[in-house]
Structure formats: structure tokens, C-alpha cells
Design a protein around this motif. Structure first.
Motif, PDB file in Angstrom:
ATOM      1  N   ALA A  54       5.463  -0.837 -10.613  1.00 41.93           N
ATOM      2  CA  ALA A  54       4.240  -0.200 -11.110  1.00 41.93           C
ATOM      3  C   ALA A  54       3.351   0.198  -9.947  1.00 41.93           C
ATOM      4  O   ALA A  54       3.381  -0.424  -8.881  1.00 41.93           O
ATOM      5  CB  ALA A  54       3.482  -1.142 -12.053  1.00 41.93           C
ATOM      6  N   ALA A  55       2.556   1.240 -10.156  1.00 46.68           N
ATOM      7  CA  ALA A  55       1.592   1.688  -9.151  1.00 46.68           C
ATOM      8  C   ALA A  55       0.262   1.940  -9.838  1.00 46.68           C
ATOM      9  O   ALA A  55       0.217   2.378 -10.994  1.00 46.68           O
ATOM     10  CB  ALA A  55       2.076   2.955  -8.455  1.00 46.68           C
TER      11      ALA A  55
ATOM     12  N   GLU B 277      -9.771   5.068  -2.858  1.00 47.62           N
ATOM     13  CA  GLU B 277      -8.910   5.825  -1.966  1.00 47.62           C
ATOM     14  C   GLU B 277      -7.557   5.156  -1.770  1.00 47.62           C
ATOM     15  O   GLU B 277      -6.790   5.552  -0.897  1.00 47.62           O
ATOM     16  CB  GLU B 277      -9.593   5.986  -0.589  1.00 47.62           C
ATOM     17  CG  GLU B 277     -10.894   6.756  -0.634  1.00 47.62           C
ATOM     18  CD  GLU B 277     -10.699   8.167  -1.181  1.00 47.62           C
ATOM     19  OE1 GLU B 277      -9.710   8.807  -0.797  1.00 47.62           O
ATOM     20  OE2 GLU B 277     -11.536   8.607  -1.992  1.00 47.62           O
ATOM     21  N   ARG B 278      -7.246   4.158  -2.559  1.00 44.13           N
ATOM     22  CA  ARG B 278      -6.059   3.354  -2.316  1.00 44.13           C
ATOM     23  C   ARG B 278      -5.121   3.386  -3.525  1.00 44.13           C
ATOM     24  O   ARG B 278      -5.562   3.318  -4.678  1.00 44.13           O
ATOM     25  CB  ARG B 278      -6.465   1.905  -2.017  1.00 44.13           C
ATOM     26  CG  ARG B 278      -5.316   0.956  -1.705  1.00 44.13           C
ATOM     27  CD  ARG B 278      -5.865  -0.453  -1.485  1.00 44.13           C
ATOM     28  NE  ARG B 278      -6.689  -0.511  -0.286  1.00 44.13           N
ATOM     29  CZ  ARG B 278      -6.234  -0.844   0.910  1.00 44.13           C
ATOM     30  NH1 ARG B 278      -4.948  -1.124   1.080  1.00 44.13           N
ATOM     31  NH2 ARG B 278      -7.051  -0.889   1.943  1.00 44.13           N
TER      32      ARG B 278
ATOM     33  N   ASP C 132       0.856  -1.179   0.000  1.00 44.63           N
ATOM     34  CA  ASP C 132       0.000   0.000   0.000  1.00 44.63           C
ATOM     35  C   ASP C 132       0.899   1.239   0.000  1.00 44.63           C
ATOM     36  O   ASP C 132       1.694   1.431   0.917  1.00 44.63           O
ATOM     37  CB  ASP C 132      -0.899  -0.017   1.240  1.00 44.63           C
ATOM     38  CG  ASP C 132      -1.947   1.078   1.222  1.00 44.63           C
ATOM     39  OD1 ASP C 132      -1.553   2.264   1.149  1.00 44.63           O
ATOM     40  OD2 ASP C 132      -3.142   0.762   1.313  1.00 44.63           O
ATOM     41  N   ALA C 133       0.762   2.070  -1.025  1.00 36.38           N
ATOM     42  CA  ALA C 133       1.637   3.241  -1.135  1.00 36.38           C
ATOM     43  C   ALA C 133       1.369   4.264  -0.050  1.00 36.38           C
ATOM     44  O   ALA C 133       2.271   5.022   0.330  1.00 36.38           O
ATOM     45  CB  ALA C 133       1.472   3.890  -2.511  1.00 36.38           C
ATOM     46  N   GLY C 134       0.155   4.321   0.455  1.00 39.17           N
ATOM     47  CA  GLY C 134      -0.169   5.302   1.479  1.00 39.17           C
ATOM     48  C   GLY C 134       0.375   4.942   2.841  1.00 39.17           C
ATOM     49  O   GLY C 134       1.068   5.724   3.478  1.00 39.17           O
ATOM     50  N   THR C 135       0.079   3.725   3.290  1.00 32.29           N
ATOM     51  CA  THR C 135       0.497   3.309   4.629  1.00 32.29           C
ATOM     52  C   THR C 135       1.870   2.686   4.663  1.00 32.29           C
ATOM     53  O   THR C 135       2.501   2.614   5.722  1.00 32.29           O
ATOM     54  CB  THR C 135      -0.507   2.281   5.196  1.00 32.29           C
ATOM     55  OG1 THR C 135      -0.455   1.082   4.392  1.00 32.29           O
ATOM     56  CG2 THR C 135      -1.915   2.837   5.199  1.00 32.29           C
ATOM     57  N   GLY C 136       2.344   2.199   3.514  1.00 33.25           N
ATOM     58  CA  GLY C 136       3.612   1.487   3.482  1.00 33.25           C
ATOM     59  C   GLY C 136       3.489   0.031   3.844  1.00 33.25           C
ATOM     60  O   GLY C 136       4.478  -0.708   3.818  1.00 33.25           O
ATOM     61  N   GLU C 137       2.282  -0.444   4.183  1.00 33.20           N
ATOM     62  CA  GLU C 137       2.111  -1.837   4.574  1.00 33.20           C
ATOM     63  C   GLU C 137       2.330  -2.768   3.377  1.00 33.20           C
ATOM     64  O   GLU C 137       1.781  -2.554   2.299  1.00 33.20           O
ATOM     65  CB  GLU C 137       0.708  -2.066   5.135  1.00 33.20           C
ATOM     66  CG  GLU C 137       0.466  -1.373   6.463  1.00 33.20           C
ATOM     67  CD  GLU C 137      -0.948  -1.583   6.972  1.00 33.20           C
ATOM     68  OE1 GLU C 137      -1.827  -1.957   6.162  1.00 33.20           O
ATOM     69  OE2 GLU C 137      -1.180  -1.385   8.178  1.00 33.20           O
TER      70      GLU C 137
END
Length: 394
Positions: free
Chosen positions: A284-285, A290-291, A82-87
Motif C-alpha cells: 500500500a502507498a 510532500e511525502r 519513502d517512495a520518493g527517495t527510496g529510503e
């Protein structure tokens, strides 16, 4: 008549009381209290996060009820995060050290982008184009021509042009200095598997990275508006001879849909690569709802040259379907403190810089409690002083 403890002792006790309240309510202390998760706001008595599994070989995933099965992919190493949380949601041989090919250009961009403004004009010399590896991908940079730095970055991200990398490295202080700076940058991001020899990703003895490190670089890049804009550009014009231009297109087929590869909905881009030793590699992203997810795929062992895109597609699909159904197996934050709420940039025609990462939500509450503690200590001190004066008069 005497008081059972001195005024100085009382003040010290109040100070210790206030300090104790600060310690107990600080985010660091909260993180160390048994049985709590400092990132689990609104979840009282949440369990302490489980230890990371990323150092283990094989596929690592922590499914809950209803989690989809991880796809059967052939890559030697891969990561879904997950790019937002880093998880990290799942991974396979995440820290295996492998040749990165041109995906290493993500680290090159993170290192050099801040050093040279995109609007700078530069006339290329023959020396700057010397030493380009045989068989390198090129965008068509020509000695004696003047280019904007932004044109050179388009050459790096779209055509994976090693000629553009050589010129930008020269502007940054030279090839070897850039390699050293890239190494320092990697370590500062908690990427410990990467060793840089050739900043363009060209095969070189000892040059390695990992699926984990490349995901770290991709995530960091998406927080830079210039990086995000360049890596998501599908096509643009590049300066040619005598003031003319020619069109260049991104070689990331999952972004462009070229050569029969179906483009992935919501794909942000980032970087693909290929060398003889590395095979096909891809960071790749993609954004959905929202993710934003990041995947790294290194050297698929089955299929043909475009299999790297299909395996990335399968991992992205799994990552979006698995949201809320798996527990993380690690974090892209590595050795760095977690910046909860840090923003990634989803590129648009004119992307705005992301807002700075807000501090932990625990801090405002801590400040209020600290202030209350200070006021309480002051009130006790004033009361003791008044009592001391009355006793002295009596």
C-alpha cells in the motif's frame, strides 16, 4: 637558449590538469571522497551513510531523538519506505522469502503494461482461460467476448482476476514467457528475493518474494501513470453479456472502506492478496503533504482476515510521524544507481505522466568546472606557443 620542458609536455600536463579537475568534481568521485555524502546537498562535512541493516533478522530502525516507537505488528515481514527517495525507514525481516499471493501482480503489471496498449480490443479464446487455478479470484472474463485491454487491467487491479491475468499473459506471448520476463524484470529492479512460477500469484512450489521486493515493485509502479491510475481506482464498470456492464469494486479495503475497514486518508492503493500458503499480503502507498510512503505487510499472525489493513495503517501512521526523526536502514534502489528526485505519481482523475528524473544537481556544476578547466588549458597552450615562437626568433 632552451625551455625547461617541451611544448608537448606542457600540453600533456594541461590535459592531465583538466582531466584531474573533472575527476575530482564528478559525482562518482565526490561519492568516494571520505567524509562526504553525495546526497547531502547543503550539509557540508556530512557523515558517510551508515551501512544497510536490511539483511538482518528482526526489526531494524535507527531512531533519533523524538522518534516514535515502531508499532507492535504481527506480520512475518514488513517494510516502511519513502517512495520518493527510496529510503527504508524501518523494516522487519525485509528479505525473508515468503509466498506473495496476488501482490505478485504488481510485478506482472510492471512487465506486461508496456507491451499491450490499453485501447487494444481483444476477443478471448477458450485456450486463454485454460489452466486457471482452483479457487482463483475472477472478474468474469468470458470466452468469445471482446474486451479492451484497459478493461482487463481493471479486472487485475480491482478484482485481482486471475482470468484477466491469463488473457493478458497470452497477449504478451504466453504464460511461461511472461513468467520468465517477470523474473528478468525483478532482477533489473534489484529485487533478488523473488522467484516467479505463476504470474498471477497463485500458490506454486518455489514461488516466493519478500516485503523488500514487493515494496520495490510498488514504488516502480507508482512511476507509471497507467499503473498508478489502475491501482487507485475504487470502482468501475466491467463488460458483461450482450453489451451490458456490471460494477466491480477494488478489494483493497484500506482504499475503499468496505467491510467495516476505515479507509486510510491519502491512500494511493497498490495491491492486496490472499492465498492459503501466503495468508494475507498487502502493498500500500499513501500520500501526505510532500511525502509518499510505501508499506508492505506479509502474513499477519494475529487478528482475523482484515488485520493486514490495520497493521498497514499502524505502519503508515508511524512512517509519517517518524519523518525527520529516523535515519534510513537501507534503500529500495538496491543494486541500481540512485535517481535523486525521481517522481512518483499521486493518482488524480486524469493523472499526467511524471516528469523524467532529473540528473544529479552536481552535474551542471561539474560541466561548468570542466569548461573552465578546458579554457584554462587552452590559454596555457596558446601562451606556450607564443613564447616558443619568440624564442625561435631570438
Amino acid at each position: 637558449m632552451t625551455i625547461g620542458f617541451s611544448l608537448r609536455t606542457a600540453v600533456s600536463a594541461c590535459a592531465l590538469c583538466a582531466a584531474g579537475m573533472l575527476i575530482v568534481t564528478s559525482p562518482v568521485a565526490a561519492a568516494n571522497r571520505a567524509g562526504t555524502d553525495p546526497g547531502a546537498r547543503g550539509r557540508p562535512n556530512a557523515a558517510v551513510p551508515q551501512p544497510a541493516l536490511l539483511q538482518h533478522e528482526g526489526t531494524q530502525v535507527r531512531p533519533r531523538a523524538g522518534a516514535p516507537e515502531t508499532p507492535d505488528v504481527s506480520a512475518l515481514s514488513w517494510v516502511v519506505a519513502d517512495a520518493g527517495t527510496g529510503e527504508v525507514l524501518a523494516a522487519h525481516n525485509a528479505h525473508e522469502k515468503l509466498p506473495p499471493a496476488s501482490t505478485l501482480k504488481t510485478l506482472f503489471a510492471l512487465t506486461v503494461l508496456p507491451a499491450v496498449p490499453g485501447g487494444v480490443q481483444h476477443t478471448v479464446s477458450a485456450k486463454e482461460l485454460a489452466g486457471i487455478g482452483e479457487g482463483s479470484s475472477l472478474v468474469g472474463v468470458v470466452e468469445g467476448h471482446t474486451y479492451r485491454v484497459s478493461d482487463l487491467w481493471h479486472g487485475v487491479f480491482l478484482n485481482s482476476g486471475n482470468d484477466a491475468v491469463h488473457v493478458l499473459a497470452a497477449l504478451n506471448g504466453g504464460w511461461n514467457q511472461t513468467a520468465r520476463q517477470m523474473q528478468v524484470k525483478a532482477r533489473s529492479l534489484g529485487a533478488m528475493d523473488t522467484y516467479v512460477v505463476s504470474p498471477d500469484g497463485y500458490d506454486a512450489d518455489g514461488q516466493v518474494s519478500s516485503a523488500y521486493d514487493l515494496a520495490v515493485f510498488g514504488r516502480a509502479g507508482l512511476r507509471n501513470p497507467d499503473f498508478a491510475r489502475y491501482c487507485s481506482t475504487v470502482e468501475t464498470s466491467f463488460p458483461g453479456n450482450d453489451g451490458s456492464t456490471f460494477e466491480i469494486a477494488n478489494t483493497n479495503r484500506l482504499l475503499t472502506g468496505a467491510d467495516g475497514v476505515t479507509p486510510y486518508p491519502g491512500l494511493v492503493g497498490i495491491k492486496n492478496g490472499y492465498t492459503t500458503n501466503a495468508g494475507n499480503t498487502l502493498v500500500a502507498a499513501a500520500h501526505r503533504g510532500e511525502r509518499t510512503l510505501i508499506v508492505t505487510v506479509m502474513n499477519p499472525q494475529e487478528g482475523e482476515g482484515f488485520e493486514v489493513y490495520e497493521e498497514a495503517r499502524a505502519l503508515l501512521d508511524w512512517g509519517f510521524d517518524a519523518a525527520g526523526h529516523v535515519d534510513p536502514v537501507g534503500s529500495l534502489d538496491g543494486l541500481r544507481p540512485v535517481a535523486h528526485g525521481a517522481q512518483v505519481v499521486v493518482p488524480k482523475p486524469a493523472p499526467a505522466p511524471p516528469p523524467p528524473a532529473p540528473a544529479s544537481d552536481d552535474w551542471p556544476q561539474t560541466g561548468a568546472i570542466a569548461g573552465a578547466a578546458g579554457l584554462g588549458a587552452g590559454a596555457v597552450l596558446m601562451g606556450l606557443r607564443r613564447r616558443s615562437r619568440r624564442l625561435a626568433r631570438g
